[in-house]
Design a protein around this motif. Structure first.
Motif, PDB file in Angstrom:
ATOM      1  N   GLN A  42      13.643   2.094  -6.394  1.00  0.00           N
ATOM      2  CA  GLN A  42      14.504   1.292  -6.682  1.00  0.00           C
ATOM      3  C   GLN A  42      14.007  -0.085  -6.692  1.00  0.00           C
ATOM      4  O   GLN A  42      13.077  -0.176  -6.320  1.00  0.00           O
ATOM      5  CB  GLN A  42      15.895   0.567  -6.406  1.00  0.00           C
ATOM      6  CG  GLN A  42      16.705   2.552  -6.482  1.00  0.00           C
ATOM      7  CD  GLN A  42      16.831   2.627  -8.029  1.00  0.00           C
ATOM      8  OE1 GLN A  42      17.762   1.442  -8.908  1.00  0.00           O
ATOM      9  NE2 GLN A  42      17.251   3.406  -7.957  1.00  0.00           N
ATOM     10  N   PHE A  43      14.111  -1.447  -7.172  1.00  0.00           N
ATOM     11  CA  PHE A  43      13.808  -2.433  -7.094  1.00  0.00           C
ATOM     12  C   PHE A  43      13.752  -3.168  -5.745  1.00  0.00           C
ATOM     13  O   PHE A  43      14.298  -3.037  -4.935  1.00  0.00           O
ATOM     14  CB  PHE A  43      14.629  -4.053  -7.821  1.00  0.00           C
ATOM     15  CG  PHE A  43      13.407  -5.117  -7.884  1.00  0.00           C
ATOM     16  CD1 PHE A  43      12.999  -5.508  -8.946  1.00  0.00           C
ATOM     17  CD2 PHE A  43      13.744  -6.080  -6.846  1.00  0.00           C
ATOM     18  CE1 PHE A  43      11.884  -6.193  -9.395  1.00  0.00           C
ATOM     19  CE2 PHE A  43      13.179  -7.397  -7.298  1.00  0.00           C
ATOM     20  CZ  PHE A  43      12.413  -7.075  -8.018  1.00  0.00           C
ATOM     21  N   PRO A  44      12.503  -3.193  -4.755  1.00  0.00           N
ATOM     22  CA  PRO A  44      12.947  -3.378  -3.592  1.00  0.00           C
ATOM     23  C   PRO A  44      12.762  -5.075  -2.982  1.00  0.00           C
ATOM     24  O   PRO A  44      13.425  -5.549  -3.382  1.00  0.00           O
ATOM     25  CB  PRO A  44      11.445  -3.310  -3.212  1.00  0.00           C
ATOM     26  CG  PRO A  44      10.410  -4.221  -4.571  1.00  0.00           C
ATOM     27  CD  PRO A  44      11.424  -3.041  -5.613  1.00  0.00           C
ATOM     28  N   ALA A  45      14.148  -4.780  -2.089  1.00  0.00           N
ATOM     29  CA  ALA A  45      14.459  -5.990  -1.629  1.00  0.00           C
ATOM     30  C   ALA A  45      13.499  -7.012  -1.584  1.00  0.00           C
ATOM     31  O   ALA A  45      11.923  -7.044  -0.889  1.00  0.00           O
ATOM     32  CB  ALA A  45      15.278  -5.403  -0.238  1.00  0.00           C
ATOM     33  N   PHE A  46      13.680  -8.435  -1.416  1.00  0.00           N
ATOM     34  CA  PHE A  46      13.061  -9.222  -1.700  1.00  0.00           C
ATOM     35  C   PHE A  46      12.604 -10.027  -0.398  1.00  0.00           C
ATOM     36  O   PHE A  46      13.736 -10.642   0.483  1.00  0.00           O
ATOM     37  CB  PHE A  46      12.884 -11.223  -2.208  1.00  0.00           C
ATOM     38  CG  PHE A  46      11.912 -11.832  -2.637  1.00  0.00           C
ATOM     39  CD1 PHE A  46      10.864 -11.299  -3.227  1.00  0.00           C
ATOM     40  CD2 PHE A  46      12.489 -13.316  -1.886  1.00  0.00           C
ATOM     41  CE1 PHE A  46      10.079 -12.911  -3.188  1.00  0.00           C
ATOM     42  CE2 PHE A  46      11.428 -13.943  -1.727  1.00  0.00           C
ATOM     43  CZ  PHE A  46      10.575 -14.130  -2.599  1.00  0.00           C
ATOM     44  N   PRO A  49       8.069 -11.517   4.890  1.00  0.00           N
ATOM     45  CA  PRO A  49       7.469 -10.510   5.969  1.00  0.00           C
ATOM     46  C   PRO A  49       7.117  -9.525   5.023  1.00  0.00           C
ATOM     47  O   PRO A  49       5.870  -8.406   4.832  1.00  0.00           O
ATOM     48  CB  PRO A  49       8.573  -9.919   7.201  1.00  0.00           C
ATOM     49  CG  PRO A  49      10.245 -10.962   7.128  1.00  0.00           C
ATOM     50  CD  PRO A  49       9.527 -11.935   4.968  1.00  0.00           C
ATOM     51  N   ALA A  50       7.999  -9.096   3.955  1.00  0.00           N
ATOM     52  CA  ALA A  50       7.623  -7.727   2.562  1.00  0.00           C
ATOM     53  C   ALA A  50       6.040  -8.328   2.106  1.00  0.00           C
ATOM     54  O   ALA A  50       6.035  -7.576   1.925  1.00  0.00           O
ATOM     55  CB  ALA A  50       8.866  -7.211   2.182  1.00  0.00           C
ATOM     56  N   SER A  55       4.131  -4.518   1.843  1.00  0.00           N
ATOM     57  CA  SER A  55       5.085  -3.633   1.257  1.00  0.00           C
ATOM     58  C   SER A  55       5.723  -3.747   0.118  1.00  0.00           C
ATOM     59  O   SER A  55       6.693  -3.118  -0.983  1.00  0.00           O
ATOM     60  CB  SER A  55       5.619  -3.656   2.664  1.00  0.00           C
ATOM     61  OG  SER A  55       6.397  -3.945   2.713  1.00  0.00           O
ATOM     62  N   PHE A  56       5.732  -5.282  -0.740  1.00  0.00           N
ATOM     63  CA  PHE A  56       7.399  -5.633  -1.124  1.00  0.00           C
ATOM     64  C   PHE A  56       6.058  -5.263  -2.691  1.00  0.00           C
ATOM     65  O   PHE A  56       7.194  -4.725  -3.407  1.00  0.00           O
ATOM     66  CB  PHE A  56       7.366  -7.198  -1.606  1.00  0.00           C
ATOM     67  CG  PHE A  56       8.438  -7.973  -2.552  1.00  0.00           C
ATOM     68  CD1 PHE A  56       9.983  -7.281  -2.670  1.00  0.00           C
ATOM     69  CD2 PHE A  56       7.377  -7.933  -3.799  1.00  0.00           C
ATOM     70  CE1 PHE A  56       9.759  -8.195  -3.506  1.00  0.00           C
ATOM     71  CE2 PHE A  56       8.349  -8.497  -4.972  1.00  0.00           C
ATOM     72  CZ  PHE A  56       9.331  -8.370  -4.989  1.00  0.00           C
ATOM     73  N   PHE A  57       4.775  -5.452  -3.188  1.00  0.00           N
ATOM     74  CA  PHE A  57       3.912  -5.292  -4.395  1.00  0.00           C
ATOM     75  C   PHE A  57       4.148  -3.589  -4.361  1.00  0.00           C
ATOM     76  O   PHE A  57       3.843  -3.237  -5.801  1.00  0.00           O
ATOM     77  CB  PHE A  57       3.108  -5.707  -4.013  1.00  0.00           C
ATOM     78  CG  PHE A  57       3.346  -7.507  -3.823  1.00  0.00           C
ATOM     79  CD1 PHE A  57       3.507  -8.154  -5.764  1.00  0.00           C
ATOM     80  CD2 PHE A  57       2.710  -8.447  -3.324  1.00  0.00           C
ATOM     81  CE1 PHE A  57       3.816  -9.236  -5.223  1.00  0.00           C
ATOM     82  CE2 PHE A  57       3.208  -9.812  -2.648  1.00  0.00           C
ATOM     83  CZ  PHE A  57       3.717  -9.933  -4.079  1.00  0.00           C
ATOM     84  N   ARG A  58       3.826  -3.348  -3.100  1.00  0.00           N
ATOM     85  CA  ARG A  58       3.859  -1.228  -3.528  1.00  0.00           C
ATOM     86  C   ARG A  58       4.888  -0.691  -3.566  1.00  0.00           C
ATOM     87  O   ARG A  58       5.227   0.036  -4.475  1.00  0.00           O
ATOM     88  CB  ARG A  58       3.503  -0.728  -1.676  1.00  0.00           C
ATOM     89  CG  ARG A  58       1.710  -1.523  -1.335  1.00  0.00           C
ATOM     90  CD  ARG A  58       1.168   0.251  -0.178  1.00  0.00           C
ATOM     91  NE  ARG A  58       1.984  -0.561   1.372  1.00  0.00           N
ATOM     92  CZ  ARG A  58       1.898  -1.648   1.709  1.00  0.00           C
ATOM     93  NH1 ARG A  58       0.822  -2.606   1.564  1.00  0.00           N
ATOM     94  NH2 ARG A  58       2.933  -1.797   3.112  1.00  0.00           N
ATOM     95  N   SER A  59       5.666  -1.324  -3.426  1.00  0.00           N
ATOM     96  CA  SER A  59       7.391  -0.836  -3.800  1.00  0.00           C
ATOM     97  C   SER A  59       7.827  -1.057  -5.049  1.00  0.00           C
ATOM     98  O   SER A  59       8.355  -0.466  -6.183  1.00  0.00           O
ATOM     99  CB  SER A  59       8.995  -1.097  -2.703  1.00  0.00           C
ATOM    100  OG  SER A  59       8.540  -0.968  -1.649  1.00  0.00           O
ATOM    101  N   LEU A  60       7.305  -2.741  -5.328  1.00  0.00           N
ATOM    102  CA  LEU A  60       7.298  -2.976  -6.810  1.00  0.00           C
ATOM    103  C   LEU A  60       6.577  -2.211  -7.793  1.00  0.00           C
ATOM    104  O   LEU A  60       6.902  -1.746  -9.087  1.00  0.00           O
ATOM    105  CB  LEU A  60       7.071  -4.701  -7.235  1.00  0.00           C
ATOM    106  CG  LEU A  60       7.722  -5.343  -8.477  1.00  0.00           C
ATOM    107  CD1 LEU A  60       8.926  -5.513  -8.102  1.00  0.00           C
ATOM    108  CD2 LEU A  60       6.516  -6.244  -7.955  1.00  0.00           C
TER     109      LEU A  60
END
Length: 230
Positions: A42-46, A49-50, A55-60
């Motif tokens: 699912q769309f990652p929480a913004f 720190p992420a 980690s945000f871009f990997r999850s994205l």
């Protein structure tokens, strides 16, 4: 004329890229893939720190991959194109005679380590029994070519008599009846035959088929081997 054609092609490519990107956010997200039998990203929480740790871009990236419109259809088209090109292996899954087989990659040291660990576990549990189902390559060995049968040499021998008995039952009754063609798991009939052997080994009474009923868990999930191959 060529310039107009190039501009039209560029417009179409941009429309395709931005259209797919926009559709991912416009269309509702799927939570679970029946075809792959797993939850979808699912769309990652913004959060700051992420973003800083990446980690945000990997999850994205996982979100875009899992929520791609027509993802299942594109996977099917890819598999069909691979077959059309004459390929009979995809992601370590062999396609033989309409059956998907996991590629054999035996490791004697890991096998011995795991077997010793299981043996140590069973020593302290009276009445426990270990049963190791055979690899699909063993079950469908008649579908392999002469050179591919050499892969079976990498499979260690069955660890005990009950596992050898089950392999003999499979070869006697027919692999198509006891195993699914697009998965490495046995069918309900195959599980029942294993149940009878386990009861025999444990000295227990095995109930007949009339005491059990079959239920369909899914009509869209075609198996883990199918999932890996597409």
């Amino acid at each position: 004329m060529k310039r107009a054609t190039d501009i039209l092609f560029l417009i179409l490519v941009c429309a395709l890229i931005f259209g797919i990107g926009g559709a991912i956010f416009v269309l509702p997200s799927s939570a679970f893939s029946q075809r792959e039998n797993r939850p979808l990203a699912q769309f990652p929480a913004f959060s700051l720190p992420a973003i800083l740790d990446g980690s945000f871009f990997r999850s994205l990236s996982l979100f875009y991959t899992d929520q791609l419109p027509l993802r299942d259809r594109l996977g099917e088209i890819y598999s069909i194109s691979e077959i059309a090109l004459g390929k009979r292996e995809s992601n370590r899954v062999l396609l033989r005679g309409g059956t998907l087989l996991s590629r054999v990659e035996g490791d004697g040291e890991i096998y011995k380590y795991n077997l010793d660990a299981i043996g140590s576990f069973l020593e302290h549990r009276e009445g426990a029994l270990f049963f190791c189902p055979p690899e699909t390559a063993e079950v469908y060995s008649h579908l392999l070519s002469r050179s591919e049968r050499g892969l079976l040499d990498a499979i260690p021998p069955q660890p005990n008599e009950i596992s050898e008995k089950y392999l003999r039952v499979v070869r006697q009754m027919g692999s198509e009846e006891l195993y699914f063609r697009t998965d490495h798991h046995w069918s309900a009939k195959g599980a029942f035959e294993a149940y009878k052997l386990l009861c025999e080994a444990l000295g227990e009474h095995a109930y007949g088929e009339e005491y059990f009923y079959e239920s369909v868990a899914s009509e869209s999930f075609l198996g883990s081997a199918y999932r890996r191959s597409s």
